[in-house]
Design an enzyme around this catalytic site. Structure first.
Site, PDB file in Angstrom:
ATOM      1  N   LYS A  13      -9.442  -3.255  -1.600  1.00  0.00           N
ATOM      2  CA  LYS A  13      -8.656  -2.302  -2.397  1.00  0.00           C
ATOM      3  C   LYS A  13      -7.373  -2.958  -2.920  1.00  0.00           C
ATOM      4  CE  LYS A  13      -8.232   0.553   1.106  1.00  0.00           C
ATOM      5  NZ  LYS A  13      -8.952  -0.241   2.125  1.00  0.00           N
ATOM      6  N   ARG A  88      -6.843   9.509   2.493  1.00  0.00           N
ATOM      7  CA  ARG A  88      -7.722   9.068   3.572  1.00  0.00           C
ATOM      8  C   ARG A  88      -8.307  10.232   4.358  1.00  0.00           C
ATOM      9  NH1 ARG A  88      -5.205   3.657   4.034  1.00  0.00           N
ATOM     10  NH2 ARG A  88      -6.342   2.398   5.535  1.00  0.00           N
ATOM     11  N   ARG A 127      -7.379 -12.273   6.886  1.00  0.00           N
ATOM     12  CA  ARG A 127      -6.435 -11.913   5.822  1.00  0.00           C
ATOM     13  C   ARG A 127      -5.022 -12.399   6.106  1.00  0.00           C
ATOM     14  NH1 ARG A 127      -6.333  -5.849   3.961  1.00  0.00           N
ATOM     15  NH2 ARG A 127      -6.143  -5.402   6.179  1.00  0.00           N
ATOM     16  N   ARG A 161      -0.714  -9.277   9.276  1.00  0.00           N
ATOM     17  CA  ARG A 161      -0.386  -7.956   9.780  1.00  0.00           C
ATOM     18  C   ARG A 161      -0.708  -7.833  11.265  1.00  0.00           C
ATOM     19  NH1 ARG A 161      -3.276  -4.126   5.496  1.00  0.00           N
ATOM     20  NH2 ARG A 161      -3.547  -2.899   7.391  1.00  0.00           N
ATOM     21  N   ARG A 172      -9.864   1.271  13.237  1.00  0.00           N
ATOM     22  CA  ARG A 172      -9.633   1.635  11.835  1.00  0.00           C
ATOM     23  C   ARG A 172     -10.950   1.988  11.144  1.00  0.00           C
ATOM     24  NH1 ARG A 172      -6.396  -3.527  10.392  1.00  0.00           N
ATOM     25  NH2 ARG A 172      -6.597  -2.824   8.236  1.00  0.00           N
TER      26      ARG A 172
HETATM   27  P1  ADP Z   1      -8.072  -3.725   1.647  1.00  0.00           P
HETATM   28  O1  ADP Z   1      -6.829  -3.548   0.813  1.00  0.00           O
HETATM   29  O2  ADP Z   1      -9.205  -2.873   1.182  1.00  0.00           O
HETATM   30  O3  ADP Z   1      -7.818  -3.562   3.132  1.00  0.00           O
HETATM   31  P2  ADP Z   1      -7.838  -6.552   0.869  1.00  0.00           P
HETATM   32  O4  ADP Z   1      -7.780  -6.477  -0.618  1.00  0.00           O
HETATM   33  O5  ADP Z   1      -6.580  -6.830   1.595  1.00  0.00           O
HETATM   34  O6  ADP Z   1      -8.574  -5.233   1.446  1.00  0.00           O
HETATM   35  O7  ADP Z   1      -8.940  -7.662   1.260  1.00  0.00           O
HETATM   36  C1  ADP Z   1      -9.164  -8.008   2.619  1.00  0.00           C
HETATM   37  C2  ADP Z   1      -9.347  -9.524   2.734  1.00  0.00           C
HETATM   38  O8  ADP Z   1     -10.588  -9.910   2.132  1.00  0.00           O
HETATM   39  C3  ADP Z   1      -8.263 -10.342   2.053  1.00  0.00           C
HETATM   40  O9  ADP Z   1      -8.029 -11.499   2.834  1.00  0.00           O
HETATM   41  C4  ADP Z   1      -8.885 -10.704   0.684  1.00  0.00           C
HETATM   42  O10 ADP Z   1      -8.393 -11.958   0.203  1.00  0.00           O
HETATM   43  C5  ADP Z   1     -10.365 -10.786   1.011  1.00  0.00           C
HETATM   44  N1  ADP Z   1     -11.234 -10.259  -0.049  1.00  0.00           N
HETATM   45  C6  ADP Z   1     -10.997  -9.191  -0.849  1.00  0.00           C
HETATM   46  N2  ADP Z   1     -12.057  -8.984  -1.694  1.00  0.00           N
HETATM   47  C7  ADP Z   1     -12.980  -9.934  -1.386  1.00  0.00           C
HETATM   48  C8  ADP Z   1     -14.293 -10.243  -1.897  1.00  0.00           C
HETATM   49  N3  ADP Z   1     -14.850  -9.509  -2.853  1.00  0.00           N
HETATM   50  N4  ADP Z   1     -14.941 -11.292  -1.341  1.00  0.00           N
HETATM   51  C9  ADP Z   1     -14.383 -12.029  -0.337  1.00  0.00           C
HETATM   52  N5  ADP Z   1     -13.154 -11.791   0.175  1.00  0.00           N
HETATM   53  C10 ADP Z   1     -12.451 -10.746  -0.336  1.00  0.00           C
HETATM   54  P1  ADP Z   2      -6.354  -1.231   5.111  1.00  0.00           P
HETATM   55  O1  ADP Z   2      -6.526  -0.945   3.669  1.00  0.00           O
HETATM   56  O2  ADP Z   2      -6.555  -2.659   5.458  1.00  0.00           O
HETATM   57  O3  ADP Z   2      -7.121  -0.308   6.002  1.00  0.00           O
HETATM   58  P2  ADP Z   2      -3.674  -0.067   4.879  1.00  0.00           P
HETATM   59  O4  ADP Z   2      -2.584  -1.005   4.592  1.00  0.00           O
HETATM   60  O5  ADP Z   2      -4.159   0.825   3.803  1.00  0.00           O
HETATM   61  O6  ADP Z   2      -4.846  -0.939   5.511  1.00  0.00           O
HETATM   62  O7  ADP Z   2      -3.284   0.885   6.109  1.00  0.00           O
HETATM   63  C1  ADP Z   2      -2.759   0.357   7.305  1.00  0.00           C
HETATM   64  C2  ADP Z   2      -2.482   1.494   8.274  1.00  0.00           C
HETATM   65  O8  ADP Z   2      -1.485   2.358   7.718  1.00  0.00           O
HETATM   66  C3  ADP Z   2      -3.668   2.405   8.573  1.00  0.00           C
HETATM   67  O9  ADP Z   2      -4.487   1.907   9.608  1.00  0.00           O
HETATM   68  C4  ADP Z   2      -2.946   3.703   8.983  1.00  0.00           C
HETATM   69  O10 ADP Z   2      -2.425   3.615  10.290  1.00  0.00           O
HETATM   70  C5  ADP Z   2      -1.771   3.725   8.011  1.00  0.00           C
HETATM   71  N1  ADP Z   2      -2.097   4.409   6.746  1.00  0.00           N
HETATM   72  C6  ADP Z   2      -2.110   3.865   5.495  1.00  0.00           C
HETATM   73  N2  ADP Z   2      -2.434   4.768   4.574  1.00  0.00           N
HETATM   74  C7  ADP Z   2      -2.660   5.927   5.235  1.00  0.00           C
HETATM   75  C8  ADP Z   2      -3.049   7.243   4.850  1.00  0.00           C
HETATM   76  N3  ADP Z   2      -3.312   7.542   3.548  1.00  0.00           N
HETATM   77  N4  ADP Z   2      -3.181   8.174   5.819  1.00  0.00           N
HETATM   78  C9  ADP Z   2      -2.937   7.904   7.124  1.00  0.00           C
HETATM   79  N5  ADP Z   2      -2.575   6.680   7.558  1.00  0.00           N
HETATM   80  C10 ADP Z   2      -2.426   5.700   6.636  1.00  0.00           C
END
Ligand code: ADP
Ligand code: ADP
Ligand code: ZN
Length: 214
Positions: A13, A88, A127, A161, A172
């Protein structure tokens, strides 16, 4: 254009939100980033969110909706928002409908980025991000071109993180399946859902998103 990027932790995302922003105009609204900033600042919201986030659980709807509501009052969101990590829960989705309607804004599309659970642990565990500009990287899928130097801004400090470990990822993922995956049905019923294959490479996923957005 206002869109939601929906998907489990590690789906891509944040990566795709940044690529969409490069096109110009759109603002990324990441509730995860906003909550981490609140924790770092030691604000009231941060104090309440910290332990919950470290455990990989969801921060309360009340807190998250409050943070988003405030953010949507800023003038820059008029250009269009990419919601990353919000909503979420069903309560958050309903609150977002109300918030947007109250501001005369329209939700154009919800893009569900689909990735199998097995892959997500690797995505999240590998990541890291640039400490200066926030550019996202991965130990195997996306290393900086020059070792230790951010491609985007040239900085040499990176961070990981606290919640990006294999153990917390399981919590998660459980939260995603219990509370967030049902939103796929909510937005399908609203006629807003578009699905892309998030297992493909970063560039391919970006192309697929541009395609479904038309
Ligand atoms: P999210 O915001 O949904 O938690 P991220 O965009 O931070 O996910 O991506 C999670 C990890 O995977 C990061 O280290 C990113 O560089 C990597 N990543 C994201 N998209 C891809 C993909 N399509 N293929 C391989 N690695 C990816
Ligand atoms: P990722 O996309 O890798 O799951 P985020 O950065 O979106 O991670 O979220 C990290 C943490 O922040 C989540 O595990 C949760 O604890 C909190 N969080 C983020 N967005 C929300 C939301 N919309 N509702 C509830 N908790 C949230
Ligand atoms: Zn950088």
């Amino acid at each position: 254009m206002n869109i939601i990027l929906l998907g489990p932790p590690g789906a891509g995302k944040g990566t795709q939100a940044r690529l969409l922003m490069e096109g110009g105009g759109l603002v990324q609204l990441s509730t995860g980033d906003m909550l981490r900033a609140a924790v770092a600042a030691g604000s009231e919201v941060g104090k309440q969110a910290r332990a919950v986030m470290e455990a990989g659980q969801l921060v309360s709807d009340e807190i998250v909706i409050g943070v988003v509501s405030e953010r949507l009052d800023a003038p820059d969101v008029k250009a269009g928002v990419i919601f990353d990590g919000f909503p979420r829960t069903a309560a958050q989705a309903e609150a977002l409908d109300r918030l947007l309607a109250g501001k005369g804004l329209v939700l154009d599309a919800v893009i569900s980025i689909e990735v199998d659970d097995e892959l997500l642990v690797d995505r999240v565990s590998g990541r890291f991000t640039c400490g200066a500009c926030g550019e996202g990287y991965h130990d195997t899928h996306k290393m900086p071109a020059r070792d230790g130097v951010c491609d985007n801004c040239g900085a040499t400090e990176f961070k990981r993180r606290a919640d990006d470990n294999a153990e917390t990822v399981r919590a998660r993922l459980a939260a995603y399946h219990a509370d967030t995956a049902p939103l796929i049905g909510y937005y399908t019923a609203a006629g807003k859902l578009r699905t892309v294959d998030g297992m493909a490479g970063i560039g391919e996923v970006a192309r697929a998103i541009r395609e479904v957005l038309g």
